[in-house]
Design a protein around this motif. Structure first.
Motif, PDB file in Angstrom:
ATOM      1  N   TRP A   1      42.630  12.296  74.629  1.00  0.00           N
ATOM      2  CA  TRP A   1      43.101  13.322  73.693  1.00  0.00           C
ATOM      3  C   TRP A   1      44.364  14.019  74.161  1.00  0.00           C
ATOM      4  O   TRP A   1      45.272  14.227  73.354  1.00  0.00           O
ATOM      5  CB  TRP A   1      41.990  14.315  73.377  1.00  0.00           C
ATOM      6  N   PRO A   2      44.506  14.380  75.444  1.00  0.00           N
ATOM      7  CA  PRO A   2      45.780  15.000  75.860  1.00  0.00           C
ATOM      8  C   PRO A   2      46.980  14.078  75.618  1.00  0.00           C
ATOM      9  O   PRO A   2      48.042  14.538  75.187  1.00  0.00           O
ATOM     10  CB  PRO A   2      45.582  15.277  77.350  1.00  0.00           C
ATOM     11  N   ALA A   3      46.820  12.781  75.858  1.00  0.00           N
ATOM     12  CA  ALA A   3      47.914  11.830  75.610  1.00  0.00           C
ATOM     13  C   ALA A   3      48.217  11.743  74.119  1.00  0.00           C
ATOM     14  O   ALA A   3      49.385  11.668  73.718  1.00  0.00           O
ATOM     15  CB  ALA A   3      47.554  10.451  76.163  1.00  0.00           C
ATOM     16  N   LEU A   4      47.179  11.763  73.296  1.00  0.00           N
ATOM     17  CA  LEU A   4      47.375  11.724  71.845  1.00  0.00           C
ATOM     18  C   LEU A   4      48.109  12.972  71.361  1.00  0.00           C
ATOM     19  O   LEU A   4      49.061  12.886  70.586  1.00  0.00           O
ATOM     20  CB  LEU A   4      46.026  11.585  71.132  1.00  0.00           C
ATOM     21  N   ILE A   5      47.664  14.126  71.834  1.00  0.00           N
ATOM     22  CA  ILE A   5      48.302  15.388  71.439  1.00  0.00           C
ATOM     23  C   ILE A   5      49.751  15.406  71.920  1.00  0.00           C
ATOM     24  O   ILE A   5      50.658  15.798  71.177  1.00  0.00           O
ATOM     25  CB  ILE A   5      47.496  16.596  71.955  1.00  0.00           C
ATOM     26  N   SER A   6      49.987  14.937  73.144  1.00  0.00           N
ATOM     27  CA  SER A   6      51.350  14.892  73.682  1.00  0.00           C
ATOM     28  C   SER A   6      52.235  13.913  72.917  1.00  0.00           C
ATOM     29  O   SER A   6      53.460  14.064  72.896  1.00  0.00           O
ATOM     30  CB  SER A   6      51.329  14.500  75.160  1.00  0.00           C
ATOM     31  N   PHE A   7      51.637  12.911  72.313  1.00  0.00           N
ATOM     32  CA  PHE A   7      52.371  11.958  71.481  1.00  0.00           C
ATOM     33  C   PHE A   7      52.696  12.566  70.117  1.00  0.00           C
ATOM     34  O   PHE A   7      53.835  12.514  69.648  1.00  0.00           O
ATOM     35  CB  PHE A   7      51.540  10.680  71.314  1.00  0.00           C
ATOM     36  N   PHE A   8      51.691  13.152  69.474  1.00  0.00           N
ATOM     37  CA  PHE A   8      51.867  13.658  68.112  1.00  0.00           C
ATOM     38  C   PHE A   8      52.704  14.929  68.035  1.00  0.00           C
ATOM     39  O   PHE A   8      53.569  15.052  67.159  1.00  0.00           O
ATOM     40  CB  PHE A   8      50.512  13.934  67.447  1.00  0.00           C
ATOM     41  N   LYS A   9      52.439  15.901  68.902  1.00  0.00           N
ATOM     42  CA  LYS A   9      53.039  17.229  68.749  1.00  0.00           C
ATOM     43  C   LYS A   9      54.565  17.202  68.687  1.00  0.00           C
ATOM     44  O   LYS A   9      55.148  17.698  67.718  1.00  0.00           O
ATOM     45  CB  LYS A   9      52.564  18.175  69.844  1.00  0.00           C
ATOM     46  N   PRO A  10      55.268  16.648  69.672  1.00  0.00           N
ATOM     47  CA  PRO A  10      56.730  16.721  69.593  1.00  0.00           C
ATOM     48  C   PRO A  10      57.304  15.922  68.424  1.00  0.00           C
ATOM     49  O   PRO A  10      58.339  16.279  67.865  1.00  0.00           O
ATOM     50  CB  PRO A  10      57.205  16.159  70.929  1.00  0.00           C
ATOM     51  N   ARG A  11      56.608  14.867  68.040  1.00  0.00           N
ATOM     52  CA  ARG A  11      57.123  14.022  66.957  1.00  0.00           C
ATOM     53  C   ARG A  11      56.937  14.667  65.588  1.00  0.00           C
ATOM     54  O   ARG A  11      57.831  14.585  64.750  1.00  0.00           O
ATOM     55  CB  ARG A  11      56.484  12.639  67.036  1.00  0.00           C
TER      56      ARG A  11
END
Length: 153
Positions: free
Chosen positions: A124-134
């Motif tokens: 989940w942290p990797a997913l959030i880090s992927f989605f948020k800035p984009r």
């Protein structure tokens, strides 16, 4: 393996967590926004975030049922390709007239993150880090670019 209900609950839990994490972030125009269900304000143009078992993706999806009109929207985005990539800070994949999971013809401008699993809470942290800035960068791009599409409404 998860039952359909368990899988649905895990997905819902992820998107709730993501929504809570990003909620304090205002839109590019300073407004409160539902990031998980982003509204472009333009019919048949969607910003979609997907988190699956083997990958995640974020995309601009063009879903107009008429392929020629869909191609016009795609061409308009192509005119802004350098601008979009400038906001994103990376190249995205451009797919004219592909099919979605329901067999409908769509066009997509997307970025994928392979090797993540929404059902693994450690991802989940990797997913959030992927989605948020984009999604934030997409919002910034859209706040400038949406007026270009007025003639296609």
């Amino acid at each position: 393996m998860y039952t359909r209900e368990e899988a649905s609950q895990l997905r819902q839990a992820f998107w709730t967590a993501f929504g809570q994490y990003i909620a304090p972030q205002p839109s590019a125009e300073g407004l409160k926004i539902n990031w998980s269900n982003y509204k472009t304000g333009l019919k048949d143009v969607y910003f979609r975030m997907r988190a699956e078992k083997k990958q995640a993706s974020i995309a601009i999806e063009l879903t107009h049922p008429d392929p020629e009109i869909q191609a016009l929207f795609f061409e308009q985005f192509e005119e802004l390709k350098n601008v979009l990539h400038g906001y994103m800070g990376e190249e995205w994949d451009w797919l004219l007239h592909t099919t979605d999971e329901y067999g409908r013809v769509i066009s997509s401008i997307q970025k994928e993150l392979p090797g993540v699993n929404v059902f693994n809470k450690e991802d989940w942290p990797a997913l959030i880090s992927f989605f948020k800035p984009r999604i934030i960068a997409l919002d910034e791009f859209w706040s400038d670019a949406k007026y270009t599409f007025e003639a296609l409404k």
